[in-house]
Scaffold this motif. Structure first.
Motif, PDB file in Angstrom:
ATOM      1  N   GLU A  13       0.934  -1.311   0.051  1.00  0.00           N
ATOM      2  CA  GLU A  13       0.108  -0.007  -0.010  1.00  0.00           C
ATOM      3  C   GLU A  13       0.815   1.379   0.094  1.00  0.00           C
ATOM      4  OE1 GLU A  13      -2.912  -0.456   3.178  1.00  0.00           O
ATOM      5  OE2 GLU A  13      -3.274   1.728   3.431  1.00  0.00           O
ATOM      6  N   PRO A  63       4.948   3.045  10.936  1.00  0.00           N
ATOM      7  CA  PRO A  63       6.179   3.098  10.487  1.00  0.00           C
ATOM      8  C   PRO A  63       6.313   2.776   9.060  1.00  0.00           C
ATOM      9  CG  PRO A  63       6.532   2.663  12.826  1.00  0.00           C
ATOM     10  CD  PRO A  63       5.078   2.580  12.561  1.00  0.00           C
ATOM     11  N   MET A  64       7.012   3.208   8.258  1.00  0.00           N
ATOM     12  CA  MET A  64       7.000   2.947   6.899  1.00  0.00           C
ATOM     13  C   MET A  64       7.944   1.907   6.574  1.00  0.00           C
ATOM     14  SD  MET A  64       7.140   7.001   5.662  1.00  0.00           S
ATOM     15  CE  MET A  64       7.709   7.426   7.203  1.00  0.00           C
ATOM     16  N   THR A  65       7.591   0.775   5.498  1.00  0.00           N
ATOM     17  CA  THR A  65       8.511  -0.103   5.248  1.00  0.00           C
ATOM     18  C   THR A  65       8.604  -0.419   3.803  1.00  0.00           C
ATOM     19  OG1 THR A  65       6.327  -1.595   5.096  1.00  0.00           O
ATOM     20  CG2 THR A  65       7.726  -1.465   7.177  1.00  0.00           C
ATOM     21  N   GLY A  66       9.330   0.670   2.971  1.00  0.00           N
ATOM     22  CA  GLY A  66       9.750   0.746   1.724  1.00  0.00           C
ATOM     23  C   GLY A  66      10.742  -0.118   1.421  1.00  0.00           C
ATOM     24  N   GLY A  67      11.074  -0.161   0.029  1.00  0.00           N
ATOM     25  CA  GLY A  67      12.433  -0.709  -0.176  1.00  0.00           C
ATOM     26  C   GLY A  67      11.883  -2.483  -0.418  1.00  0.00           C
ATOM     27  N   MET A  93      11.297  -3.570  -6.256  1.00  0.00           N
ATOM     28  CA  MET A  93      11.568  -2.137  -6.464  1.00  0.00           C
ATOM     29  C   MET A  93      12.958  -1.989  -7.050  1.00  0.00           C
ATOM     30  SD  MET A  93      13.749  -1.853  -3.875  1.00  0.00           S
ATOM     31  CE  MET A  93      14.382  -0.157  -4.025  1.00  0.00           C
ATOM     32  N   LEU A 123      14.494   4.900   1.459  1.00  0.00           N
ATOM     33  CA  LEU A 123      13.321   4.389   1.100  1.00  0.00           C
ATOM     34  C   LEU A 123      12.864   3.572   2.054  1.00  0.00           C
ATOM     35  CD1 LEU A 123      14.279   3.148  -2.578  1.00  0.00           C
ATOM     36  CD2 LEU A 123      12.245   4.175  -2.000  1.00  0.00           C
ATOM     37  N   LYS A 124      13.607   2.842   2.888  1.00  0.00           N
ATOM     38  CA  LYS A 124      13.239   1.839   3.685  1.00  0.00           C
ATOM     39  C   LYS A 124      12.473   2.436   4.903  1.00  0.00           C
ATOM     40  CE  LYS A 124      14.964  -2.375   2.725  1.00  0.00           C
ATOM     41  NZ  LYS A 124      13.851  -3.554   2.483  1.00  0.00           N
ATOM     42  N   PHE A 129      -3.460   4.943   6.771  1.00  0.00           N
ATOM     43  CA  PHE A 129      -2.907   3.826   5.952  1.00  0.00           C
ATOM     44  C   PHE A 129      -2.654   2.526   6.729  1.00  0.00           C
ATOM     45  CE2 PHE A 129      -2.352   7.798   3.620  1.00  0.00           C
ATOM     46  CZ  PHE A 129      -2.391   7.178   2.400  1.00  0.00           C
ATOM     47  N   ALA A 130      -2.484   1.368   6.050  1.00  0.00           N
ATOM     48  CA  ALA A 130      -2.149   0.097   6.884  1.00  0.00           C
ATOM     49  C   ALA A 130      -3.102  -0.168   7.698  1.00  0.00           C
ATOM     50  CB  ALA A 130      -0.731   0.300   6.970  1.00  0.00           C
ATOM     51  N   TRP A 131      -2.453  -0.585   8.894  1.00  0.00           N
ATOM     52  CA  TRP A 131      -3.403  -1.195   9.908  1.00  0.00           C
ATOM     53  C   TRP A 131      -4.243   0.075  10.544  1.00  0.00           C
ATOM     54  CZ3 TRP A 131      -2.343   1.045  14.597  1.00  0.00           C
ATOM     55  CH2 TRP A 131      -1.333   1.284  14.956  1.00  0.00           C
ATOM     56  N   TRP A 187       0.896  -7.474   8.680  1.00  0.00           N
ATOM     57  CA  TRP A 187       1.654  -6.289   8.545  1.00  0.00           C
ATOM     58  C   TRP A 187       3.022  -6.663   8.914  1.00  0.00           C
ATOM     59  CZ3 TRP A 187      -0.261  -2.887   4.922  1.00  0.00           C
ATOM     60  CH2 TRP A 187      -1.819  -2.681   4.835  1.00  0.00           C
ATOM     61  N   ALA A 235       1.860  12.655   8.836  1.00  0.00           N
ATOM     62  CA  ALA A 235       2.223  13.581   7.802  1.00  0.00           C
ATOM     63  C   ALA A 235       1.098  14.578   7.881  1.00  0.00           C
ATOM     64  CB  ALA A 235       2.386  12.906   6.322  1.00  0.00           C
ATOM     65  N   PHE A 272       5.435   3.528   2.346  1.00  0.00           N
ATOM     66  CA  PHE A 272       5.045   2.232   1.788  1.00  0.00           C
ATOM     67  C   PHE A 272       4.770   1.549   2.814  1.00  0.00           C
ATOM     68  CE2 PHE A 272       7.532   3.753  -1.972  1.00  0.00           C
ATOM     69  CZ  PHE A 272       6.791   3.622  -2.924  1.00  0.00           C
ATOM     70  N   PHE A 284      -0.366   6.814   9.998  1.00  0.00           N
ATOM     71  CA  PHE A 284       0.216   5.516   9.490  1.00  0.00           C
ATOM     72  C   PHE A 284       1.352   4.930  10.128  1.00  0.00           C
ATOM     73  CE2 PHE A 284       1.787   9.094   6.829  1.00  0.00           C
ATOM     74  CZ  PHE A 284       3.013   9.112   7.230  1.00  0.00           C
ATOM     75  N   LEU A 322       6.566  14.653   6.249  1.00  0.00           N
ATOM     76  CA  LEU A 322       6.370  14.032   7.606  1.00  0.00           C
ATOM     77  C   LEU A 322       6.584  15.225   8.770  1.00  0.00           C
ATOM     78  CD1 LEU A 322       8.944  10.943   7.233  1.00  0.00           C
ATOM     79  CD2 LEU A 322       6.568  10.842   7.856  1.00  0.00           C
TER      80      LEU A 322
END
Lengths: 82, 151, 151, 82
Positions: C54, D78-82, C96, C119-120, D7-9, C137, D55, C125, D76, D60
């Motif tokens: 998401e 904490p973000m978990t991109g990458g 990615m 990014l992390k 977002f998310a949970w 999650w 945000a 995301f 939301f 942020l």
């Protein structure tokens, strides 16, 4: 009888990529001294050994490395891979 | 041989995308893949005609295998790949590539940097640049030798 | 926009090889290109059906642009590319990628690690894993937050 | 009127992705207090704000960030991109 190989500008200065050398040298440094006596182009190529690297039987070595049993010795400038 | 990948020395160009796809497919459990590609750079202001790469057949493969094995031992990798070209290359052509795969990005990045640092000054390749002014051997850089001390 | 590359957020899969070819072609004078690719990893012992990603449309693009601009400012780069997918992804699929290009490898490696670290934990995301046991999650890792302190 | 996004949970707990909120809150923390009073699911979602990120207008922010002029606030994990 040792196969002596030359690469990059060492090859160019000596004028050949490899040759079989009859030698009694016990170390790489001894072999270098013998080669320098051959002809001026050898003396020129080996004038500054700090600018050279050596491999004995395809492993990096030093000028003090013994030649006992070695079949192949190569001289070349510092490597520039990558 | 441990892990995916391996080492190759070749005259032909390589297809980076195909190499990475095949490498990734051969790894299992890797969440992270890092690649490095070296490109022939024209530092002579547009005058570079080509670069010629000489190598030491036999020793080159042994040196690359050793560098790869050292990386596999040092980090928990799913694989490591080294492809290095020799012969004549034009500006913009890809000279070489490495790829590493691991569960986590940290190991994949560190191993790729390690491979590159050792390739630079411990693999028997020599480069000669041909420009309209003549030909010159590329000198080794002191900083490349110094880079090894961090490992 | 400065340099080659840019940022993209998309549902579709990307072709890594084509992305790197196009990115490299758009850079000039770069001798070094580094890429990182993140892959959906099955940590559930073969039970992972899919990962759903998401994101926050609007903010995501802004956050990625900022991370990219920070990297371009910090290192002398010929370019930087970020491509990030969202939606449902299967194990083994690429999530990615980032790519960086520079004259020298050091800057290209450092910038790619910087992009990944930010990014992390600074790009909006969120990942949810669907296994035969249910859905969960993915929690942020403390080490990912800690990784930012080195920059 | 502020658009509030989840977002998310956080989205799952509150049961919707976004809503327009009529508020006089001056900071993010004030807005959170108002939301918590609405229904138990809001109170549950905001029970531990240390587990949340925020945000304001897609940048942020902190829970102490003022809302003056803000059009969009998002909550939301904490973000978990990458």
């Amino acid at each position: 009888m040792i196969d002596v190989l030359y690469f990059a500008w060492v090859r160019e200065r000596i004028g050949k990529p490899r040759e079989a050398v009859e030698t009694q040298a016990t170390t790489v440094a001894d072999l270098v001294e013998e080669l320098k006596k051959r002809e001026p182009r050898y003396a020129a190529a080996f004038a500054d050994v700090s600018a050279l690297r050596v491999a004995v039987d395809q492993e990096l070595a030093d000028f003090s490395t013994p030649l006992s049993g070695a079949r192949e010795v190569a001289f070349f400038p510092p490597m520039t891979g990558g | 041989m441990s892990g995916a990948g391996g080492v190759r020395v070749q005259r032909e160009a390589f297809d980076l995308g195909a190499e990475l796809e095949a490498f990734e497919a051969a790894t299992s459990g890797a969440g992270a893949m890092v690649s490095f590609t070296g490109i022939v750079r024209d530092d002579a202001g547009g005058r570079l005609d080509r670069m010629e790469i000489e190598h030491y057949p036999g020793m080159t493969e042994r040196a690359l295998e050793k560098i790869r094995a050292d990386a596999m031992k040092r980090w928990d990798l799913a694989g490591a790949l080294i492809v290095h070209r020799h012969g004549a290359l034009r500006p913009g052509e890809w000279i070489m590539m490495v790829a590493t795969a691991a569960r986590h990005r940290k190991a994949a990045f560190a191993a790729a940097e390690f491979l590159m640092d050792y390739l630079k000054s411990r693999a028997p390749f020599w480069k000669k640049e041909y420009t309209s002014d003549g030909a010159e051997w590329v000198a080794a850089k002191e900083e490349d030798e110094a880079a090894l001390t961090r490992w």
